[in-house]
Structure formats: C-alpha cells, structure tokens
Design an enzyme around this catalytic site. Structure first.
Site, mmCIF file in Angstrom:
data_model
loop_
_atom_site.group_PDB
_atom_site.id
_atom_site.type_symbol
_atom_site.label_atom_id
_atom_site.label_comp_id
_atom_site.label_asym_id
_atom_site.label_seq_id
_atom_site.Cartn_x
_atom_site.Cartn_y
_atom_site.Cartn_z
ATOM 1 C CB SER A 67 -11.328 31.137 45.417
ATOM 2 O OG SER A 67 -12.174 31.415 44.320
ATOM 3 C CG HIS A 170 -16.174 28.458 43.985
ATOM 4 N ND1 HIS A 170 -15.150 28.079 43.155
ATOM 5 C CD2 HIS A 170 -15.774 29.617 44.577
ATOM 6 C CE1 HIS A 170 -14.164 28.961 43.248
ATOM 7 N NE2 HIS A 170 -14.530 29.907 44.083
#
Length: 297
Positions: A67, A170
């Site tokens: 991430s 996301h």
C-alpha cells in the site's frame, strides 16, 4: 538525520519529528498524517541501514511495499527521490482523508475460510477485496452498511476483525483522491528502478519508473495484491526479507508463505545491527534477498 527530517517535514507540510516522537495516538491516526509519517519512518530506517536511501540498490536484490509502503519502495529503488515521494504521499494522505469524509466507509479483515468462498461473499455483499494479503487474510472494504450486513452473515469458517481506519481505501470510494494525486504525479520525475521492484497491482517486477508511478497512483482505488508480491518473492528464491518500519505485519504473513527465508521486522534501533548482518550475508548472492515495508493504508 535531523537535517533530513527538517527537509522531509518541509516538503510534506507536517512536523514529522513531533508527530513521530511526542504526538499521541489519536493525532497520528489521521491518515493525512499517518501516511507521510510511515514513509518517513521507512526512509529513516533505510538511511540508517544503507547510509542513505539512494544507496540501497547496491545492497539489496529486490524491493516491495504494501500500500503506502510502495512510496518507500520507490525511494529505495531510485524511482523517486525521498522528497518527491513525501510530497506525493502527503497529497495522497490529504486526498484520501478528504475522500473518506464524504461517506461512512471502512474496512474489515476476513481471517481464514475458503478463499473462493470468502471472495464470493465479499462480492455478494457489494464490498471490495481491498487487500489480498495471502496467508488466509483478505480485507473487505465498503460502506458501513455493507460491512454491517456482511458481519451478520460472514463466510463459513471465517473470522471478521473490523479495522481502525479512516475509510474504504483501495476502492472506488477513494476516486477523488486519485485525481488529486494524479495531477501532482504528472509533474513528478520518475527514474527507472535500480533494483528489482515489485508492484502491488499484480506482483510483477516493473522496469519503467513512470509505469511504476502510474501504478502507485491507480492503486489508490484498486486492490493491493500482496499475495501476488509474496508469490513473486518465492519464485525469485529470496533468502532473507527485512521489513522496514512500521514492521511486523508482513513478516508475520511471510512466516507462512516464505518458509525457510530469514525474516527480520526492523522495529527499532536495536534491530539495526542484525539488519546490517542480514544484508551482508544475503545481498548479491543467489538466490536474491528482498526488503519490504508495510502499512495499514
């Protein structure tokens, strides 16, 4: 190091020293603060380990980030300067915080269960498998209402653990942030990586710096496939993995997926000597070694 943090604080628009030392947990839970702070912590560890972020490619054989950790990995691989990485990630944090404030969204970790059944249940609930971490861990993300309904009928043999995050990272809920970061990324220089660099999109090694930067921007609204990154590391035959701060999550996952690989969660200065020893023992000698950095956002 103090001078570096002064520079990093200036480009991020945050007092990273204060947030990293005296700020309380509630302050740094704000994703607009947490994201640049996480990347700065990774750069600080890399600086101590390699005598400078830019010197890492000569010491390691592969880099990957989870991430927001992709920004640290991009700096380590030479795709971005630390300053450009922090400028971008600060905009990412601000954009994602603003997007999260637009709707009541969140994330829930799904632990265990049959993988295909878990993915089918997430899809049926209208949720997104935002983090596919491997090791029987998939994070579902969506609206609070969707997550509540999902909790009422969880997948068979799976445990649910709500995560303390600002929103559904996301996923499509972060679209406003994507546009903000894309505009800044278009004017940000990106060099080709100087060490093998893996992408969260699909676990593949990315040869072009601009391609990697575009992938990082797109990842704001697309799932993190850490399971695919781990599979690539296994295929490479890595012999050691060092997880930079904040460390622990990825080495925990690697214990299951990368058996026989020496693992180190670099959590504090006390781990520095062992990290240097691992680099000395493994880097440059086949099979490859790798370094990874993780984060919750």
């Amino acid at each position: 190091m103090p001078e570096r943090f002064d520079t990093w604080s200036e480009v991020a628009g945050l007092d990273l020293v204060r947030y990293g030392t005296t700020a309380d947990a509630d302050e740094i839970r704000d994703t607009a603060i947490a994201q640049p702070l996480l990347v700065a912590a990774g750069f600080a560890a890399a600086t101590a380990l390699f005598d400078g972020v830019g010197d890492a490619p000569g010491s390691i054989d592969a880099a990957a980030g989870h991430s927001v950790g992709e920004f640290t990995a991009a700096g380590i691989a030479g795709v971005l300067t630390p300053e450009d990485a922090l400028r971008l990630v600060a905009e990412r944090g601000r954009g994602m915080a603003a997007a999260a404030a637009l709707a009541d969204t969140g994330m829930t970790a799904v632990l265990g269960g049959d993988r295909e059944q878990v993915l089918a249940a997430i899809d049926a609930a209208g949720l997104t498998p935002a983090n596919d971490n491997g090791g029987g861990q998939i994070v579902a993300a969506g609206t609070a209402a969707q997550l509540a309904a999902f909790a009422e009928a969880p997948p068979e043999r799976a445990r649910l653990r709500p995560l303390s995050v600002a929103g559904a990272f996301h996923t499509v809920h972060m679209a406003p942030a994507l546009e903000r970061v894309r505009r800044l990324a278009e004017s940000t220089p990106a060099a080709d990586p100087r060490t093998l660099l893996l992408s969260n999109r699909d676990g593949s090694a990315v040869a072009g710096g601009r391609d990697y930067l575009d992938r990082m921007v797109a990842q704001i609204t697309s799932p993190v496939r850490w399971d695919a990154c781990t599979a690539t590391l296994a295929d490479l035959g890595v012999t050691a993995l060092i997880e930079l701060p904040p460390a622990g999550t990825l080495t925990g996952l690697a214990k299951r997926a990368l058996r026989g690989v020496e693992l180190l969660a670099f959590k504090s200065p006390e781990d520095l000597d062992r990290a240097r020893q691992l680099v000395k023992e493994h880097a440059g000698a086949p099979p490859a070694s790798a370094t990874a950095e993780g984060s919750p956002s």
